[in-house]
Design a protein around this motif. Structure first.
Motif: not given
Lengths: 113, 112
Positions: B75-80, B15-18
Protein backbone atom coordinates in the motif's frame (compact mmCIF):
# COMPACT_ATOMS: atom_id res chain seq x y z
CA UNK A 1 31.58 4.84 -6.96
CA UNK A 2 29.05 2.96 -4.89
CA UNK A 3 26.48 0.25 -5.50
CA UNK A 4 26.21 -1.59 -8.79
CA UNK A 5 27.29 0.06 -12.02
CA UNK A 6 26.72 -1.08 -15.57
CA UNK A 7 28.22 0.00 -18.87
CA UNK A 8 27.24 0.87 -21.46
CA UNK A 9 23.84 2.25 -20.51
CA UNK A 10 22.59 1.98 -24.09
CA UNK A 11 23.75 -0.27 -26.91
CA UNK A 12 22.62 -0.70 -30.50
CA UNK A 13 24.09 -3.63 -32.39
CA UNK A 14 23.56 -5.54 -35.57
CA UNK A 15 22.93 -9.26 -35.60
CA UNK A 16 26.49 -10.03 -36.69
CA UNK A 17 28.21 -7.82 -34.10
CA UNK A 18 30.04 -8.93 -30.99
CA UNK A 19 29.70 -6.73 -27.94
CA UNK A 20 30.10 -7.04 -24.18
CA UNK A 21 28.15 -5.68 -21.24
CA UNK A 22 30.01 -4.89 -18.06
CA UNK A 23 28.83 -4.89 -14.47
CA UNK A 24 30.79 -3.87 -11.40
CA UNK A 25 29.66 -3.99 -7.79
CA UNK A 26 31.29 -2.02 -5.00
CA UNK A 27 29.35 -3.67 -2.16
CA UNK A 28 31.71 -6.48 -1.25
CA UNK A 29 29.15 -9.06 -2.35
CA UNK A 30 29.98 -12.58 -3.45
CA UNK A 31 27.06 -13.33 -5.75
CA UNK A 32 26.25 -11.64 -9.03
CA UNK A 33 23.36 -12.07 -11.43
CA UNK A 34 22.30 -11.25 -14.97
CA UNK A 35 18.61 -10.63 -15.64
CA UNK A 36 16.72 -9.85 -18.84
CA UNK A 37 13.82 -7.43 -18.58
CA UNK A 38 11.36 -7.26 -21.47
CA UNK A 39 8.35 -4.98 -21.59
CA UNK A 40 5.40 -6.13 -19.46
CA UNK A 41 7.10 -9.39 -18.52
CA UNK A 42 8.63 -10.52 -15.24
CA UNK A 43 12.35 -10.29 -14.81
CA UNK A 44 14.02 -13.36 -16.27
CA UNK A 45 17.02 -14.70 -14.41
CA UNK A 46 19.77 -15.64 -16.85
CA UNK A 47 22.89 -16.47 -14.87
CA UNK A 48 24.05 -16.65 -11.26
CA UNK A 49 27.65 -16.51 -10.10
CA UNK A 50 28.82 -17.21 -6.57
CA UNK A 51 32.47 -16.62 -5.72
CA UNK A 52 33.23 -16.40 -9.46
CA UNK A 53 31.67 -19.81 -10.15
CA UNK A 54 28.56 -20.09 -12.28
CA UNK A 55 25.85 -21.76 -10.22
CA UNK A 56 22.86 -21.22 -12.49
CA UNK A 57 22.24 -21.02 -16.20
CA UNK A 58 18.53 -20.79 -16.89
CA UNK A 59 18.57 -22.36 -20.35
CA UNK A 60 20.05 -19.23 -21.89
CA UNK A 61 21.04 -19.49 -25.56
CA UNK A 62 24.76 -19.79 -26.20
CA UNK A 63 24.82 -16.46 -28.02
CA UNK A 64 24.92 -15.03 -24.46
CA UNK A 65 28.20 -15.87 -22.75
CA UNK A 66 28.84 -14.71 -19.19
CA UNK A 67 32.22 -14.18 -17.60
CA UNK A 68 33.04 -13.50 -13.97
CA UNK A 69 36.76 -12.84 -13.49
CA UNK A 70 36.32 -11.91 -9.82
CA UNK A 71 33.54 -11.31 -7.31
CA UNK A 72 33.30 -7.64 -8.24
CA UNK A 73 33.02 -7.87 -12.01
CA UNK A 74 30.60 -9.61 -14.30
CA UNK A 75 30.48 -9.50 -18.08
CA UNK A 76 27.92 -10.62 -20.62
CA UNK A 77 29.42 -11.28 -24.03
CA UNK A 78 26.96 -10.99 -26.90
CA UNK A 79 27.36 -12.62 -30.29
CA UNK A 80 24.99 -13.15 -33.21
CA UNK A 81 21.99 -11.81 -31.34
CA UNK A 82 18.44 -11.74 -32.65
CA UNK A 83 16.01 -8.79 -32.65
CA UNK A 84 13.96 -10.52 -29.93
CA UNK A 85 17.00 -10.22 -27.66
CA UNK A 86 16.36 -6.47 -27.47
CA UNK A 87 15.64 -5.71 -23.82
CA UNK A 88 16.98 -4.13 -20.66
CA UNK A 89 19.76 -6.27 -19.19
CA UNK A 90 20.10 -5.87 -15.46
CA UNK A 91 22.97 -6.90 -13.28
CA UNK A 92 22.47 -7.49 -9.57
CA UNK A 93 24.54 -8.59 -6.61
CA UNK A 94 23.91 -9.99 -3.14
CA UNK A 95 25.97 -11.18 -0.23
CA UNK A 96 25.34 -14.77 -1.29
CA UNK A 97 22.81 -16.48 -3.59
CA UNK A 98 20.55 -17.34 -0.67
CA UNK A 99 20.35 -13.77 0.57
CA UNK A 100 17.12 -12.10 -0.28
CA UNK A 101 18.36 -8.59 -0.87
CA UNK A 102 19.65 -8.23 -4.37
CA UNK A 103 20.93 -4.81 -5.39
CA UNK A 104 20.43 -3.90 -9.01
CA UNK A 105 22.44 -1.80 -11.42
CA UNK A 106 20.75 0.70 -13.75
CA UNK A 107 20.77 -1.72 -16.65
CA UNK A 108 21.93 -1.69 -20.26
CA UNK A 109 19.21 -0.94 -22.81
CA UNK A 110 20.03 -3.18 -25.77
CA UNK A 111 18.58 -2.84 -29.24
CA UNK A 112 19.40 -5.50 -31.82
CA UNK A 113 18.75 -4.47 -35.41
CA UNK B 1 2.43 -23.06 -10.47
CA UNK B 2 5.40 -21.10 -9.22
CA UNK B 3 4.66 -17.88 -11.09
CA UNK B 4 3.75 -14.68 -9.31
CA UNK B 5 0.55 -12.97 -10.39
CA UNK B 6 0.80 -9.26 -9.77
CA UNK B 7 -2.16 -6.93 -10.06
CA UNK B 8 -3.17 -4.53 -11.24
CA UNK B 9 -0.97 -4.17 -14.30
CA UNK B 10 -1.30 -0.41 -14.22
CA UNK B 11 -2.93 2.30 -12.16
CA UNK B 12 -3.75 5.93 -12.91
CA UNK B 13 -4.49 7.86 -9.75
CA UNK B 14 -4.80 11.40 -8.52
CA UNK B 15 -2.17 12.86 -6.23
CA UNK B 16 -3.17 12.30 -2.62
CA UNK B 17 -4.97 9.03 -3.25
CA UNK B 18 -4.01 5.76 -1.61
CA UNK B 19 -2.77 2.85 -3.73
CA UNK B 20 -2.91 -0.87 -3.21
CA UNK B 21 -1.32 -3.64 -5.27
CA UNK B 22 -0.77 -7.31 -4.60
CA UNK B 23 0.95 -10.47 -5.65
CA UNK B 24 -0.35 -14.00 -5.38
CA UNK B 25 0.97 -17.44 -6.16
CA UNK B 26 -0.04 -21.04 -5.80
CA UNK B 27 3.38 -21.73 -4.25
CA UNK B 28 4.48 -21.02 -0.71
CA UNK B 29 7.10 -18.32 -0.28
CA UNK B 30 9.47 -17.71 2.61
CA UNK B 31 10.38 -14.18 1.59
CA UNK B 32 8.51 -11.37 -0.11
CA UNK B 33 10.22 -8.32 -1.52
CA UNK B 34 8.87 -5.15 -3.08
CA UNK B 35 10.96 -3.14 -5.54
CA UNK B 36 10.37 0.13 -7.37
CA UNK B 37 11.85 0.84 -10.77
CA UNK B 38 11.96 4.33 -12.22
CA UNK B 39 12.54 5.02 -15.91
CA UNK B 40 16.11 4.35 -16.96
CA UNK B 41 17.05 2.78 -13.64
CA UNK B 42 17.25 -0.63 -12.08
CA UNK B 43 14.83 -1.85 -9.40
CA UNK B 44 15.40 -0.48 -5.90
CA UNK B 45 14.37 -2.48 -2.85
CA UNK B 46 11.56 -0.85 -0.86
CA UNK B 47 10.50 -3.43 1.70
CA UNK B 48 11.53 -6.97 2.60
CA UNK B 49 9.24 -9.37 4.50
CA UNK B 50 10.41 -12.57 6.14
CA UNK B 51 7.55 -13.91 8.29
CA UNK B 52 3.97 -14.84 7.55
CA UNK B 53 1.70 -12.08 8.82
CA UNK B 54 4.53 -9.55 9.01
CA UNK B 55 3.47 -5.96 8.39
CA UNK B 56 6.29 -3.54 7.61
CA UNK B 57 6.28 0.16 6.80
CA UNK B 58 8.75 2.38 5.02
CA UNK B 59 7.47 5.93 5.18
CA UNK B 60 4.18 6.06 3.29
CA UNK B 61 4.64 2.48 2.09
CA UNK B 62 3.26 -0.52 3.95
CA UNK B 63 3.61 -4.14 2.89
CA UNK B 64 2.32 -7.36 4.40
CA UNK B 65 3.36 -10.98 4.10
CA UNK B 66 0.15 -12.97 3.76
CA UNK B 67 -0.75 -15.52 6.42
CA UNK B 68 -1.00 -18.29 3.83
CA UNK B 69 2.53 -17.41 2.61
CA UNK B 70 1.12 -17.28 -0.91
CA UNK B 71 0.48 -13.58 -1.21
CA UNK B 72 1.65 -10.10 -0.31
CA UNK B 73 0.33 -6.60 -0.75
CA UNK B 74 1.88 -3.15 -0.95
CA UNK B 75 0.00 0.00 0.00
CA UNK B 76 1.09 3.55 -0.72
CA UNK B 77 -0.71 6.24 1.21
CA UNK B 78 -1.23 9.84 0.12
CA UNK B 79 0.50 9.37 -3.24
CA UNK B 80 2.75 12.08 -4.66
CA UNK B 81 4.05 12.57 -8.21
CA UNK B 82 7.45 11.02 -7.41
CA UNK B 83 5.72 7.73 -6.62
CA UNK B 84 5.49 7.22 -10.38
CA UNK B 85 7.25 4.08 -11.52
CA UNK B 86 6.87 0.33 -11.83
CA UNK B 87 6.48 -1.65 -8.62
CA UNK B 88 7.61 -5.27 -8.62
CA UNK B 89 6.98 -7.99 -6.13
CA UNK B 90 9.50 -10.78 -5.77
CA UNK B 91 9.64 -13.81 -3.59
CA UNK B 92 11.77 -16.75 -2.67
CA UNK B 93 10.04 -20.10 -2.82
CA UNK B 94 10.05 -22.16 0.36
CA UNK B 95 12.57 -25.00 0.31
CA UNK B 96 14.29 -23.49 -2.72
CA UNK B 97 16.13 -20.44 -1.49
CA UNK B 98 17.95 -19.80 -4.73
CA UNK B 99 14.74 -19.57 -6.68
CA UNK B 100 13.54 -15.98 -6.67
CA UNK B 101 10.49 -15.12 -8.76
CA UNK B 102 9.35 -11.70 -9.93
CA UNK B 103 5.92 -10.35 -10.71
CA UNK B 104 5.36 -8.56 -14.02
CA UNK B 105 5.03 -5.21 -12.28
CA UNK B 106 2.40 -2.58 -11.57
CA UNK B 107 2.91 0.65 -13.50
CA UNK B 108 1.80 3.58 -11.36
CA UNK B 109 0.95 6.98 -12.80
CA UNK B 110 0.13 9.83 -10.45
CA UNK B 111 -1.66 12.87 -11.83
CA UNK B 112 -0.90 16.13 -10.01
Amino acid sequence: ETGVTQTPRHLVMGMTNKKSLKCEQHLGHNAMYWYKQSAKKPLELMFVYNFKEQTENNSVPSRFSPECPNSSHLFLHLHTLQPEDSALYLCASSQDPRRETQYFGPGTRLLVL
Amino acid sequence: GQQLNQSPQSMFIQEGEDVSMNCTSSSIFNTWLWYKQEPGEGPVLLIALYKAGELTSNGRLTAQFGITRKDSFLNISASIPSDVGIYFCAGRILYNNNDMRFGAGTRLTVKP
